[in-house]
Motif scaffolding. Structure first.
Motif, PDB file in Angstrom:
ATOM      1  N   TYR A 119      36.145  -8.246 -23.469  1.00  0.00           N
ATOM      2  CA  TYR A 119      36.401  -7.514 -22.242  1.00  0.00           C
ATOM      3  C   TYR A 119      37.367  -8.266 -21.343  1.00  0.00           C
ATOM      4  O   TYR A 119      38.316  -7.690 -20.793  1.00  0.00           O
ATOM      5  CB  TYR A 119      35.074  -7.279 -21.523  1.00  0.00           C
ATOM      6  CG  TYR A 119      35.171  -6.546 -20.209  1.00  0.00           C
ATOM      7  CD1 TYR A 119      34.991  -5.167 -20.150  1.00  0.00           C
ATOM      8  CD2 TYR A 119      35.416  -7.229 -19.020  1.00  0.00           C
ATOM      9  CE1 TYR A 119      35.059  -4.488 -18.939  1.00  0.00           C
ATOM     10  CE2 TYR A 119      35.497  -6.558 -17.818  1.00  0.00           C
ATOM     11  CZ  TYR A 119      35.317  -5.190 -17.785  1.00  0.00           C
ATOM     12  OH  TYR A 119      35.395  -4.531 -16.574  1.00  0.00           O
ATOM     13  N   ASP A 120      37.134  -9.561 -21.196  1.00  0.00           N
ATOM     14  CA  ASP A 120      37.954 -10.338 -20.272  1.00  0.00           C
ATOM     15  C   ASP A 120      39.396 -10.422 -20.743  1.00  0.00           C
ATOM     16  O   ASP A 120      40.330 -10.366 -19.935  1.00  0.00           O
ATOM     17  CB  ASP A 120      37.373 -11.742 -20.108  1.00  0.00           C
ATOM     18  CG  ASP A 120      38.058 -12.507 -18.985  1.00  0.00           C
ATOM     19  OD1 ASP A 120      38.144 -11.965 -17.873  1.00  0.00           O
ATOM     20  OD2 ASP A 120      38.520 -13.635 -19.230  1.00  0.00           O
ATOM     21  N   GLN A 121      39.600 -10.565 -22.040  1.00  0.00           N
ATOM     22  CA  GLN A 121      40.972 -10.608 -22.550  1.00  0.00           C
ATOM     23  C   GLN A 121      41.699  -9.307 -22.234  1.00  0.00           C
ATOM     24  O   GLN A 121      42.856  -9.313 -21.804  1.00  0.00           O
ATOM     25  CB  GLN A 121      40.951 -10.863 -24.056  1.00  0.00           C
ATOM     26  CG  GLN A 121      40.538 -12.274 -24.456  1.00  0.00           C
ATOM     27  CD  GLN A 121      40.485 -12.466 -25.950  1.00  0.00           C
ATOM     28  OE1 GLN A 121      41.245 -11.841 -26.698  1.00  0.00           O
ATOM     29  NE2 GLN A 121      39.581 -13.303 -26.422  1.00  0.00           N
ATOM     30  N   ALA A 122      41.005  -8.172 -22.426  1.00  0.00           N
ATOM     31  CA  ALA A 122      41.632  -6.881 -22.139  1.00  0.00           C
ATOM     32  C   ALA A 122      41.851  -6.701 -20.642  1.00  0.00           C
ATOM     33  O   ALA A 122      42.895  -6.208 -20.205  1.00  0.00           O
ATOM     34  CB  ALA A 122      40.766  -5.749 -22.693  1.00  0.00           C
ATOM     35  N   ALA A 123      40.884  -7.122 -19.829  1.00  0.00           N
ATOM     36  CA  ALA A 123      40.988  -6.952 -18.380  1.00  0.00           C
ATOM     37  C   ALA A 123      42.117  -7.793 -17.808  1.00  0.00           C
ATOM     38  O   ALA A 123      42.853  -7.347 -16.921  1.00  0.00           O
ATOM     39  CB  ALA A 123      39.667  -7.320 -17.722  1.00  0.00           C
ATOM     40  N   ARG A 124      42.273  -9.010 -18.283  1.00  0.00           N
ATOM     41  CA  ARG A 124      43.342  -9.875 -17.772  1.00  0.00           C
ATOM     42  C   ARG A 124      44.716  -9.335 -18.130  1.00  0.00           C
ATOM     43  O   ARG A 124      45.702  -9.619 -17.453  1.00  0.00           O
ATOM     44  CB  ARG A 124      43.179 -11.300 -18.316  1.00  0.00           C
ATOM     45  CG  ARG A 124      42.074 -12.086 -17.623  1.00  0.00           C
ATOM     46  CD  ARG A 124      42.059 -13.540 -18.040  1.00  0.00           C
ATOM     47  NE  ARG A 124      41.651 -13.710 -19.427  1.00  0.00           N
ATOM     48  CZ  ARG A 124      42.421 -14.205 -20.381  1.00  0.00           C
ATOM     49  NH1 ARG A 124      43.671 -14.552 -20.115  1.00  0.00           N
ATOM     50  NH2 ARG A 124      41.957 -14.345 -21.608  1.00  0.00           N
TER      51      ARG A 124
END
Length: 324
Positions: free
Chosen positions: A308-313
């Motif tokens: 999730y964090d990779q996509a959100a960043r």
């Protein structure tokens, strides 16, 4: 150069014991103080937004055991009446409601309430507005400055109904390194230089980021006397351990079908008018698939925090928009 923080001062622990004895560090007391801070710092504007929120809540709420609460049924009916939620996506609206339930009792994780009180709704909506909530947590040398990753993670946790992360090999040192990188990453934030000078990691041998959320809050809600240094954040670790549950951030996941439904609803709400049928949004599913696929790294499990964090960043996940 600042002197080292003393976390062995018996006076600090005596103050914390006193607060504990008074019940000021109990779960309900902490949530009450958080609500007061949200109102104090105008996260939800007192003159223009709070009165509207109060009227909307009162018009939708039902009495339960002498307390007015906003149920899922009332919440979904409201979203449908405003045009935000198409009838065909009612199940997705239930996921948004569950997200607000989770956020209403943040930084705690369990148990999630069955419905929203007015104060719970204030807290839940406040946490969806990351750009306004910065003052809620005290950022100083005795605590830490929270980074943009903390707000991204709050949103992730609120939608994480799965535990597929348990099937992923866990490397504690890697997790700590990633947490430290995120804790010091302010590149995508509109922070001024004075608000970014107290970054500290929020994953160590005592607990992961979810444990450290409770530490952040306990330090921030303690009564403070302006001429006295408060007990440092790290002095609240024993109290935080009593309040923390058994949840581990690496275990959490958002089921793929739920993730896709949430992203579709948020994208749709950002590009269509209230009267435009979903069917008239050409290529909507293609756009959503492009966004969702960036977060899916394994076809057999849900979206973990790292995914999730990779996509959100990378800007691939839309933020929740406050609609009440």
């Amino acid at each position: 150069m600042d002197e080292p923080i003393d976390i062995n001062n018996p006076n600090d622990y005596a103050k914390i014991d006193e607060l504990t004895a008074q019940g000021l560090l109990d779960r309900d007391a902490v949530l009450y103080k958080l609500t007061r801070r949200i109102c104090k710092f105008g996260v939800i504007k007192s003159e223009s937004e709070l009165p509207h929120l109060r009227r909307t809540f009162d018009s939708l709420a039902v009495q339960e055991n002498g307390t007015k609460t906003l149920t899922q049924t009332g919440f979904l009916s409201f979203l449908e009446s405003t045009g935000f939620l198409p009838p065909s996506m009612r199940d997705t609206g239930a996921l948004v409601y569950r997200s607000l339930l989770y956020l209403s009792q943040y930084p705690f994780h369990q148990p999630i309430p069955d419905s929203l009180t007015y104060m719970g709704l204030i807290r839940a909506l406040a946490w969806t507005m990351a750009w306004r909530t910065r003052p809620i947590h005290e950022a100083c040398r005795w605590s830490r400055t929270r980074s943009p990753a903390d707000s991204r993670r709050q949103l992730f946790q609120s939608f994480a109904t799965g535990r597929d992360g348990k099937s992923v090999p866990f490397d504690a040192e890697y997790a700590k390194a990633q947490a430290q990188r995120r804790a010091f990453d302010f590149a995508c934030a509109s922070h001024d230089s004075l608000t970014c000078i107290f970054p500290k990691t929020n994953y160590d041998d005592h607990g992961d980021e979810m444990f450290h959320d409770i530490l952040d809050v306990l330090f921030s809600i303690q009564p403070q006397i302006i001429w006295l240094a408060p007990p440092p954040r790290d002095c609240f670790r024993a109290t935080a351990r009593k309040l923390a549950g058994d949840e581990r951030l690496p275990d959490l996941s958002i089921p793929q079908d739920q993730f896709r439904a949430i992203v579709k609803l948020l994208v749709m709400a950002s590009i269509r008018g209230p009267t435009v049928p979903v069917e008239e949004l050409i290529d909507l599913d293609h756009v959503v698939d492009c966004m969702v696929n960036r977060a899916i790294q394994r076809p057999d499990i849900g979206i973990t925090w790292d995914m999730y964090d990779q996509a959100a960043r990378n800007g691939m996940i839309p933020r929740i928009k406050t609609t009440l």
